[in-house]
Design a protein around this motif. Structure first.
Motif, PDB file in Angstrom:
ATOM      1  N   ARG A 199       0.828  -1.212   0.000  1.00 20.73           N
ATOM      2  CA  ARG A 199       0.000   0.000   0.000  1.00 20.73           C
ATOM      3  C   ARG A 199       0.862   1.261   0.000  1.00 20.73           C
ATOM      4  O   ARG A 199       0.479   2.280  -0.588  1.00 20.73           O
ATOM      5  CB  ARG A 199      -0.947  -0.014   1.197  1.00 20.73           C
ATOM      6  CG  ARG A 199      -1.983  -1.118   1.091  1.00 20.73           C
ATOM      7  CD  ARG A 199      -3.015  -1.070   2.195  1.00 20.73           C
ATOM      8  NE  ARG A 199      -3.969  -2.163   2.055  1.00 20.73           N
ATOM      9  CZ  ARG A 199      -5.045  -2.313   2.808  1.00 20.73           C
ATOM     10  NH1 ARG A 199      -5.313  -1.435   3.759  1.00 20.73           N
ATOM     11  NH2 ARG A 199      -5.860  -3.342   2.611  1.00 20.73           N
ATOM     12  N   ARG A 200       2.025   1.175   0.626  1.00 16.28           N
ATOM     13  CA  ARG A 200       2.922   2.335   0.603  1.00 16.28           C
ATOM     14  C   ARG A 200       3.460   2.552  -0.814  1.00 16.28           C
ATOM     15  O   ARG A 200       3.561   3.684  -1.285  1.00 16.28           O
ATOM     16  CB  ARG A 200       4.079   2.146   1.587  1.00 16.28           C
ATOM     17  CG  ARG A 200       4.959   3.383   1.658  1.00 16.28           C
ATOM     18  CD  ARG A 200       6.081   3.247   2.646  1.00 16.28           C
ATOM     19  NE  ARG A 200       7.022   4.349   2.505  1.00 16.28           N
ATOM     20  CZ  ARG A 200       8.219   4.403   3.088  1.00 16.28           C
ATOM     21  NH1 ARG A 200       8.608   3.390   3.859  1.00 16.28           N
ATOM     22  NH2 ARG A 200       9.005   5.430   2.903  1.00 16.28           N
ATOM     23  N   ILE A 201       3.785   1.457  -1.491  1.00 17.79           N
ATOM     24  CA  ILE A 201       4.251   1.576  -2.877  1.00 17.79           C
ATOM     25  C   ILE A 201       3.177   2.240  -3.726  1.00 17.79           C
ATOM     26  O   ILE A 201       3.464   3.145  -4.529  1.00 17.79           O
ATOM     27  CB  ILE A 201       4.616   0.186  -3.451  1.00 17.79           C
ATOM     28  CG1 ILE A 201       5.947  -0.304  -2.859  1.00 17.79           C
ATOM     29  CG2 ILE A 201       4.728   0.247  -4.983  1.00 17.79           C
ATOM     30  CD1 ILE A 201       6.341  -1.710  -3.286  1.00 17.79           C
ATOM     31  N   ASN A 202       1.932   1.836  -3.556  1.00 20.09           N
ATOM     32  CA  ASN A 202       0.854   2.436  -4.341  1.00 20.09           C
ATOM     33  C   ASN A 202       0.686   3.919  -4.018  1.00 20.09           C
ATOM     34  O   ASN A 202       0.450   4.728  -4.921  1.00 20.09           O
ATOM     35  CB  ASN A 202      -0.461   1.700  -4.089  1.00 20.09           C
ATOM     36  CG  ASN A 202      -1.562   2.156  -5.026  1.00 20.09           C
ATOM     37  OD1 ASN A 202      -1.319   2.406  -6.217  1.00 20.09           O
ATOM     38  ND2 ASN A 202      -2.771   2.285  -4.515  1.00 20.09           N
ATOM     39  N   ALA A 259      -6.345  -8.871  -3.001  1.00 17.08           N
ATOM     40  CA  ALA A 259      -6.503  -9.089  -1.565  1.00 17.08           C
ATOM     41  C   ALA A 259      -5.654  -8.137  -0.722  1.00 17.08           C
ATOM     42  O   ALA A 259      -5.880  -8.007   0.482  1.00 17.08           O
ATOM     43  CB  ALA A 259      -6.142 -10.535  -1.214  1.00 17.08           C
ATOM     44  N   LEU A 260      -4.701  -7.458  -1.352  1.00  8.50           N
ATOM     45  CA  LEU A 260      -3.821  -6.544  -0.616  1.00  8.50           C
ATOM     46  C   LEU A 260      -4.379  -5.130  -0.523  1.00  8.50           C
ATOM     47  O   LEU A 260      -3.888  -4.323   0.267  1.00  8.50           O
ATOM     48  CB  LEU A 260      -2.440  -6.476  -1.296  1.00  8.50           C
ATOM     49  CG  LEU A 260      -1.646  -7.781  -1.421  1.00  8.50           C
ATOM     50  CD1 LEU A 260      -0.372  -7.537  -2.208  1.00  8.50           C
ATOM     51  CD2 LEU A 260      -1.331  -8.352  -0.042  1.00  8.50           C
ATOM     52  N   PHE A 261      -5.394  -4.828  -1.349  1.00  8.61           N
ATOM     53  CA  PHE A 261      -5.889  -3.461  -1.451  1.00  8.61           C
ATOM     54  C   PHE A 261      -7.411  -3.403  -1.348  1.00  8.61           C
ATOM     55  O   PHE A 261      -8.108  -4.351  -1.719  1.00  8.61           O
ATOM     56  CB  PHE A 261      -5.479  -2.854  -2.805  1.00  8.61           C
ATOM     57  CG  PHE A 261      -3.998  -2.719  -2.993  1.00  8.61           C
ATOM     58  CD1 PHE A 261      -3.338  -1.565  -2.606  1.00  8.61           C
ATOM     59  CD2 PHE A 261      -3.265  -3.757  -3.553  1.00  8.61           C
ATOM     60  CE1 PHE A 261      -1.973  -1.444  -2.772  1.00  8.61           C
ATOM     61  CE2 PHE A 261      -1.899  -3.651  -3.717  1.00  8.61           C
ATOM     62  CZ  PHE A 261      -1.237  -2.484  -3.326  1.00  8.61           C
ATOM     63  N   TRP A 291      -8.535  -0.539  -6.933  1.00 13.66           N
ATOM     64  CA  TRP A 291      -8.034  -1.465  -7.945  1.00 13.66           C
ATOM     65  C   TRP A 291      -7.747  -0.812  -9.301  1.00 13.66           C
ATOM     66  O   TRP A 291      -6.703  -1.066  -9.901  1.00 13.66           O
ATOM     67  CB  TRP A 291      -9.021  -2.618  -8.133  1.00 13.66           C
ATOM     68  CG  TRP A 291      -9.050  -3.601  -7.000  1.00 13.66           C
ATOM     69  CD1 TRP A 291      -8.257  -3.600  -5.879  1.00 13.66           C
ATOM     70  CD2 TRP A 291      -9.919  -4.727  -6.872  1.00 13.66           C
ATOM     71  NE1 TRP A 291      -8.581  -4.658  -5.060  1.00 13.66           N
ATOM     72  CE2 TRP A 291      -9.600  -5.368  -5.642  1.00 13.66           C
ATOM     73  CE3 TRP A 291     -10.932  -5.255  -7.661  1.00 13.66           C
ATOM     74  CZ2 TRP A 291     -10.255  -6.512  -5.213  1.00 13.66           C
ATOM     75  CZ3 TRP A 291     -11.593  -6.402  -7.233  1.00 13.66           C
ATOM     76  CH2 TRP A 291     -11.260  -7.013  -6.017  1.00 13.66           C
ATOM     77  N   THR A 292      -8.670   0.001  -9.799  1.00 17.50           N
ATOM     78  CA  THR A 292      -8.482   0.578 -11.134  1.00 17.50           C
ATOM     79  C   THR A 292      -7.274   1.502 -11.186  1.00 17.50           C
ATOM     80  O   THR A 292      -6.431   1.390 -12.083  1.00 17.50           O
ATOM     81  CB  THR A 292      -9.749   1.337 -11.588  1.00 17.50           C
ATOM     82  OG1 THR A 292     -10.844   0.414 -11.649  1.00 17.50           O
ATOM     83  CG2 THR A 292      -9.542   1.960 -12.967  1.00 17.50           C
TER      84      THR A 292
END
Length: 318
Positions: A73-76, A231-233, A238-239
């Motif tokens: 989530r930090r990468i995103n 499952a991680l987000f 997602w999009t």
């Protein structure tokens, strides 16, 4: 003798005191060094994006599930700051144009599709028009995209299916979209996410490569990758997650030679060092707006242009 002895004691005492102070200074300096190193990564990541191997620790192999979720989530979040203008890189004005363009993007670049579809949609603007088209005429238009015979069959077939089964409208459900000729889950999620605003993960070649490099999953099959990453987000992300990852894969984290030395998320990447780590050499590997070159869309979103991106040239230009 007593004075000399006293002087010797004084010298020894001073020496011990000096050594003790130096030792304390060294011990006190160690945490400061570590702290400075951490601070150094953050500005480099935000500004120049260059890091050294020392500043790019690799997450452990036995990373816990909680740690993985946090890192992913930090990468995103970091990617969202790097690419606030991330978008689908296919030109389209409606769901029909998007589903056709996505089918055509197989085994070619979005740029080549964007250079080809203006001519296609000018001649066949609706599903009804394309469904009734002469295949040879369509093949000639689609020739630049490669595999043009198979693609012609797919786009005419899906147009006929839209006319016959959905009254000429692109359906907004996954189970309906995947029934159309040439449309798989990847294409369906592109359409759902970008034409209908319904969350979906687009597992293309860039997405597959990066999530495996980041150790978000070891799966190799698209549907398993989709499930593992999803499952991680939260579903609502997602999009845009798909856009962020794909943008990064096209611009910095390339397949053959990643630009590791110019990568802002290097400190979070287990695969750091697989590519060029020298900052100056890595900068030369950057593509599209990161490298100062045109993007893939002839008509990109205004946010992309505001960020310094340049539209791609039309087919045959230059």
């Amino acid at each position: 003798m007593g004075e000399q002895g006293s002087g010797g004691e004084e010298k020894r005492a001073k020496a011990v005191k000096k050594a003790t102070a130096a030792a304390k200074g060294t011990a006190a300096a160690k945490p400061a060094v570590k702290k400075a190193a951490v601070k150094k990564v953050t500005p480099a990541k935000k500004s120049e994006g260059a890091v050294t191997a020392l500043e790019a620790p690799k997450p452990p192999r036995n990373e816990s599930r909680t740690a993985l979720v946090r890192r992913a989530r930090r990468i995103n979040r970091e990617l969202a700051e790097i690419y606030p203008y991330a978008h689908p890189e296919l030109d389209f004005e409606n769901p029909f144009q998007l589903v056709v363009a996505t089918v055509l993007s197989a085994q070619t670049t979005d740029l080549r599709v964007n250079q080809t579809t203006p001519g296609l949609f000018a001649k066949y603007p609706t599903p009804e028009d394309l469904a009734a088209a002469n295949p040879e005429d369509v093949e000639e238009i689609l020739r630049p995209t490669g595999f043009f015979r198979a693609k012609t069959k797919s786009v005419i077939g899906l147009s006929k299916a839209l006319v016959e089964q959905f009254d000429g409208e692109v359906p907004g459900r996954l189970e309906d979209l995947v029934k159309l000729p040439g449309v798989g889950r990847k294409t369906a999620f592109v359409v759902l996410g970008n034409a209908f605003g319904r969350p979906g993960i687009t597992v293309d070649t860039h997405f597959q490569r990066l999530v495996r490099r980041w150790r978000w999953t070891e799966a190799t099959e698209p549907d398993k990758i989709e499930a593992a990453v999803g499952a991680l987000f939260p579903k609502s992300e997602w999009t845009m997650l798909s856009h962020h990852v794909i943008f990064h894969g096209r611009r910095i984290c390339h397949a053959r030679k990643p630009a590791c030395g110019a990568c802002p998320i290097a400190p979070l990447c287990p695969a750091y060092g697989e590519g060029e780590t020298d900052p100056e050499k890595a900068k030369k590997l950057l593509k599209y707006e990161k490298g100062g070159f045109p993007g893939q869309r002839l008509n990109p979103p205004q946010a992309y242009l505001d960020a310094g991106g340049r539209p791609a040239p039309p087919l045959g230009a230059g």
